[in-house]
Design an enzyme around this catalytic site. Structure first.
Site, PDB file in Angstrom:
ATOM      1  CG  ASP A   1      -2.692   3.600  -1.335  1.00  0.00           C
ATOM      2  OD1 ASP A   1      -3.914   3.688  -2.753  1.00  0.00           O
ATOM      3  OD2 ASP A   1      -3.320   3.059  -0.489  1.00  0.00           O
TER       4      ASP A   1
ATOM      5  CB  SER B   1      -0.934  -0.125   1.099  1.00  0.00           C
ATOM      6  OG  SER B   1      -1.790   0.542   1.255  1.00  0.00           O
TER       7      SER B   1
ATOM      8  CG  ASP C   1      -6.208   0.539  -0.773  1.00  0.00           C
ATOM      9  OD1 ASP C   1      -5.395   1.357  -0.779  1.00  0.00           O
ATOM     10  OD2 ASP C   1      -5.639  -0.457  -0.367  1.00  0.00           O
TER      11      ASP C   1
ATOM     12  CG  ASP D   1      -2.292  -0.576  -2.399  1.00  0.00           C
ATOM     13  OD1 ASP D   1      -2.998   0.899  -1.758  1.00  0.00           O
ATOM     14  OD2 ASP D   1      -3.348  -1.709  -1.952  1.00  0.00           O
TER      15      ASP D   1
HETATM   16 MG    MG Z   1      -3.153   1.127  -0.351  1.00  0.00          MG
END
Ligand code: MG
Length: 444
Positions: free
Chosen positions: A234, A94, A238, A236
């Protein structure tokens, strides 16, 4: 307490904590599970490709069909596990620094439950299986993962409104996984898009956490380009963090409050948020006729609560992870970016919208701490002297007449987090420094 899994799956330093051997064992374990199909994907970290292949090798050796989605955001992988009705593994850490990596497991469109993680852990810790040469699985590519995710999120916004206004949107994916989809999704929705740090190269131009410090340059660009808004992700994808036309971050609590209001306008019902949510968020929900459900921190906890709450319309955490249940039970930064573009087209300048949210002084900080559990015990003891309503659902939260404070160990980093909010700035600062000194003393 799980040995391997934290609040966001397995996460740690590549090579020492998160190794190729571990990835292979996780692959072997989930390869055995359920439908014997495993979707794998990764973010852009340099160690991701080796971990992805190691995990895939394990799953294939367990007889599974591996479906490789390549470099895509976590929500894209999540959606893929719904499409194929199977389990999936996302190689990501992340927002952590690039030397970290991790594995997040999804199942049928949502983050895997604790029981599944326990099964995997048991399997991993009990050692490797003996492999049979004639029982190997296979591997196929899933090249349309991004396409399928975009199609699904475009259905959840009002495209006609966006196409009419054609807002100018700057996207900063931090050269992370969102680079592969966010600019395209916004463009297909009808926005004029300029991508910044949208090369999924694995060399990072900024820190992967979309916070004020890491977004300084981006903020200047949003202003300089005369954009209507900025969206930053961020590592990744999400999470989405939103900037107004002046290049100012809306603020995590303000943007969450605005999104709660927006979703309640679409449909009334319950909104799920966490113990970290501010008064601004709770008041915004109540003012718009919604009900609030509070859960411990973590998008899985938010999704789980949505799943078992009749009439839950939205779930969000102050870090910028938003769950739109109609699209899927997972945090989706790509859809969140689109929703804010939608919001701009409906309501106008984000800087003006920000001022409609009544917010109070709030302070957040984190303190490095290796022995989190022992430290939290000491903190709990010292904090028990503060007179207020104590809640220990996740860390220690104490509510007072006009303020509250929350101390909780991070589930993903060796840090203790402190959040404090009060009606007055002075009160906020005083409470913050009181609890800060308790934490510092306990950390030694
Ligand atoms: Mg994330």
């Amino acid at each position: 307490m799980s040995k391997l899994f934290g609040t966001s799956g397995i996460r740690g330093l590549f090579g020492s904590e998160v190794t190729l051997e571990l990835a292979t064992k996780v692959g072997l374990s989930i390869g055995h599970a359920g439908s014997k199909r495993v979707v794998v994907a990764r973010d852009t970290r340099p160690s991701g490709i080796a971990l992805e292949y190691a995990l895939a090798a394990g799953a294939i050796a367990a007889g599974a069909e591996v479906i490789s989605a390549g470099v895509v955001p976590t929500p894209t992988l999540g959606h893929a596990t719904r499409k194929f009705d199977c389990i999936g593994a996302m190689i990501t850490a992340s927002h952590n620094p690039p030397e970290y990596n991790g594995i997040k497991i999804f199942e049928k469109g949502t983050e895997a439950c604790v029981r599944r993680e326990r099964d995997v852990e048991r399997h991993v810790l009990s050692g490797m299986d003996r492999l049979k040469w004639n029982e190997m699985g296979s591997q196929v590519s899933y090249d349309s993962a991004v396409h399928d995710h975009i199609e699904s999120v475009l259905r959840r916004i009002d495209r006609a409104k966006i196409e009419k206004k054609r807002p100018k949107v700057l996207v900063d994916a931090g050269n992370g996984a969102a680079s592969t989809i966010s600019p395209f999704a916004l463009r297909m929705a009808g926005c004029q898009v300029i991508g910044v740090n949208c090369e999924p190269s694995g060399s990072f131009a900024r820190g992967l956490e979309p916070n004020a410090e890491n977004l300084k340059e981006f903020s200047k660009l949003v202003r300089a380009c005369g954009a209507d808004m900025g969206v930053a992700h961020d590592g990744d994808g999400d999470r989405a963090v939103v900037l107004d036309e002046k290049g100012q971050m809306l603020g995590l609590d303000v943007q969450l409050a605005l999104m709660c209001e927006h979703e309640l306008e679409w449909k009334n019902g319950t909104i799920v948020t966490t113990v970290e949510a501010s008064l601004a968020v709770r008041q915004a929900i109540e003012r718009h006729g919604g009900k609030v459900a509070i859960v411990p921190v973590g998008s899985r906890r938010v999704s789980e609560r949505i799943a078992r709450t009749k009439g839950a319309v939205f779930g969000g955490e102050p870090c910028g992870e938003y769950v739109y249940p109609k699209a899927g039970l997972l945090a989706d930064g790509i859809l969140a970016g689109l929703k804010f573009a939608n919001l701009f087209c409906e309501k106008g300048k984000l800087s003006s919208l920000r001022s409609t949210v009544k917010s109070y002084p709030i302070m957040r900080g984190k303190y490095r701490c290796k022995k989190k559990e022992a430290t939290m015990r000491k903190v709990a003891m010292d904090m028990s002297r503060l007179k207020g309503r104590v809640n220990t659902a996740d860390g220690i939260r104490i509510d007072f007449e006009n303020s509250w404070v929350l101390v909780r160990p991070s589930g993903t980093e060796p840090v203790i987090r402190l959040t404090c909010e009060a009606h007055e700035q002075k009160e906020c600062k005083e409470l913050y420094s009181k609890v800060e000194s308790i934490i510092k003393r306990a950390c030694g």
